[in-house]
Scaffold this motif. Structure first.
Motif, short mmCIF file in Angstrom:
data_model
loop_
_atom_site.label_atom_id
_atom_site.label_comp_id
_atom_site.label_asym_id
_atom_site.label_seq_id
_atom_site.Cartn_x
_atom_site.Cartn_y
_atom_site.Cartn_z
N VAL A 46 0.83 -1.20 0.00
CA VAL A 46 0.00 0.00 0.00
C VAL A 46 0.86 1.25 0.00
O VAL A 46 0.62 2.20 -0.77
CB VAL A 46 -0.95 0.01 1.22
CG1 VAL A 46 -1.67 1.37 1.32
CG2 VAL A 46 -1.97 -1.11 1.10
N CYS A 47 1.89 1.27 0.86
CA CYS A 47 2.76 2.45 0.95
C CYS A 47 3.53 2.69 -0.34
O CYS A 47 3.51 3.80 -0.89
CB CYS A 47 3.75 2.28 2.12
SG CYS A 47 3.00 2.34 3.75
N ALA A 48 4.20 1.66 -0.83
CA ALA A 48 5.00 1.81 -2.04
C ALA A 48 4.11 2.03 -3.27
O ALA A 48 4.45 2.84 -4.14
CB ALA A 48 5.88 0.57 -2.24
N GLY A 49 2.98 1.32 -3.33
CA GLY A 49 2.07 1.51 -4.46
C GLY A 49 1.49 2.91 -4.50
O GLY A 49 1.38 3.52 -5.56
N SER A 50 1.12 3.43 -3.33
CA SER A 50 0.59 4.79 -3.25
C SER A 50 1.64 5.80 -3.69
O SER A 50 1.35 6.75 -4.44
CB SER A 50 0.14 5.10 -1.82
OG SER A 50 -0.92 4.25 -1.42
N ASP A 51 2.87 5.59 -3.23
CA ASP A 51 3.96 6.48 -3.64
C ASP A 51 4.17 6.45 -5.14
O ASP A 51 4.41 7.48 -5.78
CB ASP A 51 5.26 6.09 -2.92
CG ASP A 51 5.43 6.81 -1.60
OD1 ASP A 51 4.52 7.57 -1.21
OD2 ASP A 51 6.47 6.61 -0.94
N ALA A 52 4.09 5.25 -5.72
CA ALA A 52 4.30 5.12 -7.17
C ALA A 52 3.25 5.92 -7.93
O ALA A 52 3.57 6.63 -8.90
CB ALA A 52 4.23 3.64 -7.57
N VAL A 53 2.00 5.85 -7.47
CA VAL A 53 0.92 6.60 -8.13
C VAL A 53 1.15 8.10 -8.00
O VAL A 53 1.04 8.87 -8.97
CB VAL A 53 -0.44 6.22 -7.52
CG1 VAL A 53 -1.54 7.16 -8.04
CG2 VAL A 53 -0.79 4.77 -7.85
N LEU A 54 1.48 8.54 -6.78
CA LEU A 54 1.66 9.97 -6.53
C LEU A 54 2.90 10.52 -7.23
O LEU A 54 2.88 11.64 -7.76
CB LEU A 54 1.75 10.21 -5.02
CG LEU A 54 0.44 9.99 -4.25
CD1 LEU A 54 0.70 9.92 -2.74
CD2 LEU A 54 -0.54 11.10 -4.56
N HIS A 130 0.82 16.45 3.52
CA HIS A 130 2.24 16.63 3.22
C HIS A 130 2.71 15.71 2.10
O HIS A 130 3.65 16.03 1.38
CB HIS A 130 3.08 16.40 4.48
CG HIS A 130 2.87 17.43 5.54
ND1 HIS A 130 3.12 18.77 5.34
CD2 HIS A 130 2.41 17.32 6.82
CE1 HIS A 130 2.84 19.44 6.44
NE2 HIS A 130 2.40 18.58 7.35
N VAL A 131 2.04 14.54 1.97
CA VAL A 131 2.46 13.62 0.92
C VAL A 131 2.21 14.22 -0.46
O VAL A 131 2.97 14.00 -1.40
CB VAL A 131 1.74 12.26 1.07
CG1 VAL A 131 0.28 12.35 0.63
CG2 VAL A 131 2.44 11.20 0.24
N TYR A 132 1.16 15.02 -0.57
CA TYR A 132 0.87 15.67 -1.85
C TYR A 132 1.86 16.80 -2.14
O TYR A 132 2.28 17.00 -3.28
CB TYR A 132 -0.56 16.20 -1.86
CG TYR A 132 -1.59 15.12 -1.65
CD1 TYR A 132 -1.97 14.30 -2.71
CD2 TYR A 132 -2.15 14.90 -0.40
CE1 TYR A 132 -2.90 13.28 -2.53
CE2 TYR A 132 -3.08 13.88 -0.20
CZ TYR A 132 -3.45 13.08 -1.27
OH TYR A 132 -4.36 12.07 -1.08
N LEU A 133 2.22 17.51 -1.08
CA LEU A 133 3.22 18.57 -1.25
C LEU A 133 4.57 17.98 -1.66
O LEU A 133 5.24 18.49 -2.56
CB LEU A 133 3.37 19.36 0.05
CG LEU A 133 4.45 20.44 0.07
CD1 LEU A 133 4.13 21.52 -0.95
CD2 LEU A 133 4.57 21.05 1.46
N VAL A 158 10.53 6.02 -7.22
CA VAL A 158 9.66 4.87 -6.92
C VAL A 158 10.50 3.72 -6.35
O VAL A 158 10.10 3.07 -5.38
CB VAL A 158 8.91 4.41 -8.19
CG1 VAL A 158 8.20 3.07 -7.93
CG2 VAL A 158 7.90 5.46 -8.61
N VAL A 159 11.65 3.46 -6.96
CA VAL A 159 12.54 2.42 -6.45
C VAL A 159 12.97 2.73 -5.02
O VAL A 159 13.01 1.84 -4.15
CB VAL A 159 13.78 2.26 -7.36
CG1 VAL A 159 14.82 1.36 -6.71
CG2 VAL A 159 13.38 1.70 -8.72
N GLY A 160 13.27 3.99 -4.77
CA GLY A 160 13.66 4.40 -3.42
C GLY A 160 12.56 4.11 -2.41
O GLY A 160 12.82 3.66 -1.29
#
Length: 208
Positions: A46-54, A130-133, A158-160
């Motif tokens: 969920v965390c990594a997937g959400s980051d990939a999308v954002l 803050h994640v959007y910023l 994304v890899v990070g």
């Protein structure tokens, strides 16, 4: 000589890690689930997937939307603050509980359900303004500076994210000997309560 694509990817990796590796609500939750060895793979996904999308959206220029709709940011701040305060209260209650029922991570009867864990992880991710910023605006603007290599920059970021959350979630088990004592769990939950309350207060003040 390194290619521009590789340099952009490495820059994205470093920049992404610099934004993610910080004490916050999301990282503390990943750490706690890793210590409990409870649905760790789902939390990481969920965390990594959400980051990939954002991150992808940020590289595509979606940060313009955040700037163009002021009320959207305000709504997210209040919603995120409310959720964090509730979670902080639950963490404080766990930390202050006299018994150790909440501390026995391996008791199957005390395990949190997968939907509840996924829902909490998603809320801690998507209700945090803050994640959007960080991803849509900040990372997106830096990615744009790499021109045609901006997608390599995004890929590195994304890899990070994947590397960090995997290391945090599965690496947490190395700390389990320390958390064999109920006191250590109480301290962790106390830190979670304080950090999440502080973030919530900051969001509320920022909405005024």
């Amino acid at each position: 000589m390194h290619s521009p694509s590789l340099l952009a990817a490495l820059a994205g990796l470093g920049f992404g890690l610099s934004l993610i590796v910080a004490i916050g609500a999301q990282n503390l939750y990943v750490l706690r689930q890793g210590l409990r060895r409870e649905h760790v793979g789902a939390v990481i996904a969920v965390c990594a997937g959400s980051d990939a999308v954002l991150i992808t959206a940020g590289a595509a220029g979606a940060g313009v939307l955040v700037d163009a709709v002021p009320w959207l940011g305000t709504a997210m701040r209040w919603g995120g603050a409310a959720f964090l305060l509730v979670y902080a209260a639950l963490a404080a209650r766990r930390g202050l509980r006299a018994g150790d029922d909440a501390l026995r991570a391996d008791d199957a009867g005390l395990r949190t359900t997968l939907p509840a864990v996924v829902g909490t992880t998603a809320a801690l991710t998507w209700l945090n303004p803050h994640v959007y910023l960080d991803t849509l605006v900040l990372l997106g603007s830096v990615a744009a500076g790499h021109g045609s290599a901006r997608w390599w920059f995004a890929a590195g970021a994304v890899v990070g994210s994947v590397v960090w959350f995997t290391a945090l979630g599965y690496g947490a088990r190395l700390l389990r000997p320390l958390f064999a004592r109920p006191t250590a769990w109480r301290v962790l939950d106390g830190v979670v309560a304080v950090v999440m309350t502080a973030i919530a207060v900051g969001l509320i003040l920022g909405s005024r």
